[in-house]
Design a protein around this motif. Structure first.
Motif, PDB file in Angstrom:
ATOM      1  N   SER A 129       0.720  -1.184  -0.031  1.00 35.85           N
ATOM      2  CA  SER A 129      -0.141   0.079   0.027  1.00 35.85           C
ATOM      3  C   SER A 129       0.878   1.288  -0.078  1.00 35.85           C
ATOM      4  O   SER A 129       1.733   1.377   0.704  1.00 35.85           O
ATOM      5  CB  SER A 129      -0.813  -0.033   1.170  1.00 35.85           C
ATOM      6  N   ALA A 130       0.463   2.271  -0.788  1.00 34.44           N
ATOM      7  CA  ALA A 130       1.411   3.666  -0.800  1.00 34.44           C
ATOM      8  C   ALA A 130       1.008   4.359   0.397  1.00 34.44           C
ATOM      9  O   ALA A 130       0.090   4.335   1.042  1.00 34.44           O
ATOM     10  CB  ALA A 130       0.822   4.350  -2.145  1.00 34.44           C
ATOM     11  N   LEU A 131       1.985   5.410   0.705  1.00 34.74           N
ATOM     12  CA  LEU A 131       1.888   6.358   1.609  1.00 34.74           C
ATOM     13  C   LEU A 131       0.907   7.669   0.991  1.00 34.74           C
ATOM     14  O   LEU A 131       0.820   7.723  -0.134  1.00 34.74           O
ATOM     15  CB  LEU A 131       3.057   6.985   1.979  1.00 34.74           C
ATOM     16  N   VAL A 132      -0.039   8.068   2.028  1.00 38.52           N
ATOM     17  CA  VAL A 132      -1.023   9.018   1.484  1.00 38.52           C
ATOM     18  C   VAL A 132      -0.273  10.411   1.426  1.00 38.52           C
ATOM     19  O   VAL A 132      -0.513  10.999   0.374  1.00 38.52           O
ATOM     20  CB  VAL A 132      -2.055   9.211   2.900  1.00 38.52           C
ATOM     21  N   PHE A 133       0.545  10.573   2.197  1.00 36.27           N
ATOM     22  CA  PHE A 133       1.261  12.099   2.019  1.00 36.27           C
ATOM     23  C   PHE A 133       2.739  11.777   1.883  1.00 36.27           C
ATOM     24  O   PHE A 133       3.848  11.199   2.324  1.00 36.27           O
ATOM     25  CB  PHE A 133       1.394  12.495   3.583  1.00 36.27           C
ATOM     26  N   LEU A 134       3.101  12.603   0.367  1.00 39.67           N
ATOM     27  CA  LEU A 134       4.103  12.359  -0.127  1.00 39.67           C
ATOM     28  C   LEU A 134       4.693  13.893  -0.512  1.00 39.67           C
ATOM     29  O   LEU A 134       3.587  14.607  -0.686  1.00 39.67           O
ATOM     30  CB  LEU A 134       4.402  11.618  -1.438  1.00 39.67           C
ATOM     31  N   THR A 135       5.723  14.093  -0.484  1.00 38.76           N
ATOM     32  CA  THR A 135       6.215  15.384  -0.861  1.00 38.76           C
ATOM     33  C   THR A 135       6.031  15.817  -2.377  1.00 38.76           C
ATOM     34  O   THR A 135       5.694  14.826  -3.193  1.00 38.76           O
ATOM     35  CB  THR A 135       7.787  15.782  -0.729  1.00 38.76           C
ATOM     36  N   VAL A 136       6.040  16.871  -3.011  1.00 38.54           N
ATOM     37  CA  VAL A 136       5.757  17.020  -4.399  1.00 38.54           C
ATOM     38  C   VAL A 136       6.870  16.482  -5.319  1.00 38.54           C
ATOM     39  O   VAL A 136       6.667  16.066  -6.370  1.00 38.54           O
ATOM     40  CB  VAL A 136       6.003  18.696  -4.716  1.00 38.54           C
ATOM     41  N   ARG A 137       7.886  16.094  -4.732  1.00 37.68           N
ATOM     42  CA  ARG A 137       8.950  15.030  -5.331  1.00 37.68           C
ATOM     43  C   ARG A 137       8.661  13.621  -5.219  1.00 37.68           C
ATOM     44  O   ARG A 137       9.621  12.664  -5.698  1.00 37.68           O
ATOM     45  CB  ARG A 137      10.384  15.314  -4.996  1.00 37.68           C
ATOM     46  N   ASN A 138       7.493  13.264  -4.693  1.00 42.66           N
ATOM     47  CA  ASN A 138       6.816  11.986  -4.412  1.00 42.66           C
ATOM     48  C   ASN A 138       8.108  11.268  -3.713  1.00 42.66           C
ATOM     49  O   ASN A 138       8.369   9.895  -3.474  1.00 42.66           O
ATOM     50  CB  ASN A 138       7.209  11.163  -5.718  1.00 42.66           C
ATOM     51  N   ARG A 139       8.530  11.966  -2.481  1.00 47.28           N
ATOM     52  CA  ARG A 139       9.258  11.193  -1.412  1.00 47.28           C
ATOM     53  C   ARG A 139       8.536  11.092  -0.075  1.00 47.28           C
ATOM     54  O   ARG A 139       7.674  12.102   0.039  1.00 47.28           O
ATOM     55  CB  ARG A 139      10.479  11.998  -1.164  1.00 47.28           C
ATOM     56  N   PRO A 140       8.890  10.250   0.730  1.00 48.96           N
ATOM     57  CA  PRO A 140       8.004  10.400   2.088  1.00 48.96           C
ATOM     58  C   PRO A 140       8.097  11.472   2.721  1.00 48.96           C
ATOM     59  O   PRO A 140       9.309  12.060   2.929  1.00 48.96           O
ATOM     60  CB  PRO A 140       8.744   9.123   2.692  1.00 48.96           C
ATOM     61  N   MET A 141       7.090  12.063   3.330  1.00 53.87           N
ATOM     62  CA  MET A 141       7.290  13.139   4.236  1.00 53.87           C
ATOM     63  C   MET A 141       7.486  12.552   5.644  1.00 53.87           C
ATOM     64  O   MET A 141       6.914  11.628   6.052  1.00 53.87           O
ATOM     65  CB  MET A 141       5.554  13.709   4.138  1.00 53.87           C
ATOM     66  N   ASN A 142       8.060  13.535   6.431  1.00 50.92           N
ATOM     67  CA  ASN A 142       8.244  13.110   7.824  1.00 50.92           C
ATOM     68  C   ASN A 142       8.186  14.278   8.664  1.00 50.92           C
ATOM     69  O   ASN A 142       8.192  15.603   8.178  1.00 50.92           O
ATOM     70  CB  ASN A 142       9.848  12.579   8.007  1.00 50.92           C
ATOM     71  N   GLN A 143       8.145  14.280   9.918  1.00 48.53           N
ATOM     72  CA  GLN A 143       7.740  15.430  10.847  1.00 48.53           C
ATOM     73  C   GLN A 143       8.724  16.482  11.003  1.00 48.53           C
ATOM     74  O   GLN A 143       8.671  17.677  11.550  1.00 48.53           O
ATOM     75  CB  GLN A 143       7.222  14.721  11.928  1.00 48.53           C
ATOM     76  N   ASP A 144      10.053  16.022  10.904  1.00 48.13           N
ATOM     77  CA  ASP A 144      11.176  16.927  10.996  1.00 48.13           C
ATOM     78  C   ASP A 144      11.067  18.064   9.865  1.00 48.13           C
ATOM     79  O   ASP A 144      11.140  19.166   9.931  1.00 48.13           O
ATOM     80  CB  ASP A 144      12.477  16.364  10.673  1.00 48.13           C
ATOM     81  N   THR A 145      10.715  17.418   8.506  1.00 44.79           N
ATOM     82  CA  THR A 145      10.658  18.614   7.463  1.00 44.79           C
ATOM     83  C   THR A 145       9.390  19.647   7.630  1.00 44.79           C
ATOM     84  O   THR A 145       9.307  20.477   7.290  1.00 44.79           O
ATOM     85  CB  THR A 145      10.643  17.898   5.947  1.00 44.79           C
ATOM     86  N   LEU A 146       8.374  18.643   8.084  1.00 43.73           N
ATOM     87  CA  LEU A 146       7.028  19.469   8.371  1.00 43.73           C
ATOM     88  C   LEU A 146       7.100  20.530   9.328  1.00 43.73           C
ATOM     89  O   LEU A 146       6.701  21.705   9.170  1.00 43.73           O
ATOM     90  CB  LEU A 146       5.881  18.373   8.743  1.00 43.73           C
ATOM     91  N   GLY A 147       7.983  20.032  10.551  1.00 45.79           N
ATOM     92  CA  GLY A 147       8.081  21.229  11.530  1.00 45.79           C
ATOM     93  C   GLY A 147       9.044  22.206  10.826  1.00 45.79           C
ATOM     94  O   GLY A 147       8.992  23.324  11.287  1.00 45.79           O
ATOM     95  N   TYR A 148      10.015  22.085  10.078  1.00 42.96           N
ATOM     96  CA  TYR A 148      11.123  23.021   9.487  1.00 42.96           C
ATOM     97  C   TYR A 148      10.131  23.991   8.707  1.00 42.96           C
ATOM     98  O   TYR A 148      10.318  25.252   8.677  1.00 42.96           O
ATOM     99  CB  TYR A 148      11.930  22.517   8.463  1.00 42.96           C
ATOM    100  N   GLN A 149       9.225  23.554   7.932  1.00 37.12           N
ATOM    101  CA  GLN A 149       8.402  24.178   6.935  1.00 37.12           C
ATOM    102  C   GLN A 149       7.495  25.134   7.806  1.00 37.12           C
ATOM    103  O   GLN A 149       7.464  26.359   7.471  1.00 37.12           O
ATOM    104  CB  GLN A 149       7.432  23.249   6.142  1.00 37.12           C
ATOM    105  N   LEU A 150       6.949  24.495   8.893  1.00 35.72           N
ATOM    106  CA  LEU A 150       6.028  25.564   9.959  1.00 35.72           C
ATOM    107  C   LEU A 150       6.740  26.566  10.534  1.00 35.72           C
ATOM    108  O   LEU A 150       6.304  27.721  10.706  1.00 35.72           O
ATOM    109  CB  LEU A 150       5.205  24.477  10.946  1.00 35.72           C
ATOM    110  N   ARG A 151       7.939  26.396  11.026  1.00 36.98           N
ATOM    111  CA  ARG A 151       8.904  27.421  11.558  1.00 36.98           C
ATOM    112  C   ARG A 151       9.339  28.346  10.553  1.00 36.98           C
ATOM    113  O   ARG A 151       8.983  29.551  11.130  1.00 36.98           O
ATOM    114  CB  ARG A 151       9.989  26.796  12.153  1.00 36.98           C
ATOM    115  N   THR A 152       9.776  28.065   9.504  1.00 33.42           N
ATOM    116  CA  THR A 152      10.306  28.959   8.631  1.00 33.42           C
ATOM    117  C   THR A 152       9.131  29.936   8.018  1.00 33.42           C
ATOM    118  O   THR A 152       9.286  31.083   7.878  1.00 33.42           O
ATOM    119  CB  THR A 152      11.000  28.429   7.583  1.00 33.42           C
TER     120      THR A 152
END
Length: 347
Positions: free
Chosen positions: A216-239
């Motif tokens: 089964s595929a992951l629901v949330f991928l980045t625009v580059r079709n890579r797995p999203m993780n909470q570190d990058t999500l947190g970075y986006q929210l902070r910046t």
């Protein structure tokens, strides 16, 4: 002595730091059967007063909340020693820990999400909005597979978690029990948008901790079709918050935002605990933040119209202390039974 817990998580990394920074400098040379209750209490008091023996990496006294975390790691090891009959009794009985002060925690409102969404990329915007609609933990959101969506029951089963530091999928959430989250229209719309036009049977491409093959595929991928993780999500929210000049938000502020919205809308602590995966409603209550609307609900319950202020006495010079009271009604809410998985779908 370490207890035999599951290590398919990021917890061992955090606990390893605690052991090396706080436990080993204090207890590393002391046999377990020579640790007395009084010595444990003195150690806790020294932690609170900043007088502890600690490693060079620790520069400041820990906060009361972190002292609870340090003590918890120590206490778990002692309990494991008692269970293994290495110790006859625990020296941790009756230990007094510092009181953790209650203070408001940042939470994401729908207005915050709308404002940040104007600068966030569409993939991260959808992740934030979905978290605000479901209350998922960040690692549950980033580990969600398409197979967890239940179209008939119109909701999502919380089973898989993305352990970001180990880069593996764990097949159960924090409380080790699957739970069901009814989907709002917005949550289902986001799910359909993130999965539209994709082959959802190809697998997620991330190893599963149980060794099972993922289908089964992951629901949330980045625009580059890579797995999203909470570190990058947190970075986006902070910046993005810094760019807008607003208060910084974290992935967990989204989860607190869900809890606060649910409480404002009338969900009681038992219902919220079911949806959020908490075994203790006291934990759930810590996620719910006080807002004007919660005050309006109390005033409405006391037959005072929302927005109407309490009459004040003229020339009142002495203001006495205030108190608060809370009551919770047990929920009769029920969720559908979890679907049985075949061996092929076990991942």
């Amino acid at each position: 002595m370490r207890d035999k817990r599951n290590f398919d998580s990021d917890t061992p990394t955090t606990e390893g730091y605690i052991v090396e920074s706080y436990l080993r400098p204090q207890w590393g040379e002391t046999p377990l059967n020579e640790i007395a209750q009084g010595a444990v209490q003195d150690w806790v008091d020294d932690l609170k007063d900043g007088k502890l023996r600690r490693s060079k990496t620790v520069s400041a006294p820990p906060s009361p909340g972190y002292i609870h975390r340090i003590y918890s790691v120590f206490n778990v090891s002692i309990k494991a020693a008692v269970k293994a009959e290495v110790l006859d009794a625990s020296p941790c009985v009756g230990i007094e820990l510092p009181k953790r002060p209650k203070r408001p925690k940042p939470y994401m409102t729908t207005k915050d999400a709308e404002l940040l969404g104007s600068t966030l990329r569409s993939d991260y915007k959808d992740a934030v909005d979905f978290g605000l609609e479901t209350g998922l933990r960040p690692n549950e959101l980033t580990g969600m597979h398409a197979s967890q969506a239940d179209e008939e029951a119109r909701g999502f089963w919380v089973t898989d978690v993305y352990v970001r530091r180990k880069k593996v999928i764990r097949g159960y959430p924090k409380d080790k029990d699957a739970r069901f989250i009814p989907a709002t229209d917005k949550a289902w719309e986001i799910y359909e948008r993130r999965t539209a036009g994709r082959d959802l049977t190809t697998g997620c491409g991330i190893p599963h901790s149980d060794g099972a093959k993922c289908r089964s595929a992951l629901v949330f991928l980045t625009v580059r079709n890579r797995p999203m993780n909470q570190d990058t999500l947190g970075y986006q929210l902070r910046t993005k918050a810094q760019k807008l000049g607003t208060a910084t938000k974290s992935p967990y502020s989204v989860r607190r935002g869900f809890a606060t919205r649910g409480a404002e809308g009338g969900m009681n602590a038992f219902e919220l605990a079911d949806v959020m995966g908490h075994s203790d409603i006291k934990i759930t209550q810590e996620y719910v933040q006080r807002t004007r609307r919660t005050g309006d609900r109390m005033r409405a319950a006391l037959a005072q119209p929302a927005g109407e202020s309490t009459p004040r006495r003229a020339r009142l010079k002495v203001i006495k202390g205030r108190g608060t009271g809370r009551g919770i009604a047990r929920s009769s809410h029920r969720f559908p039974s979890a679907p049985k998985k075949s061996e092929e779908d076990a991942s």
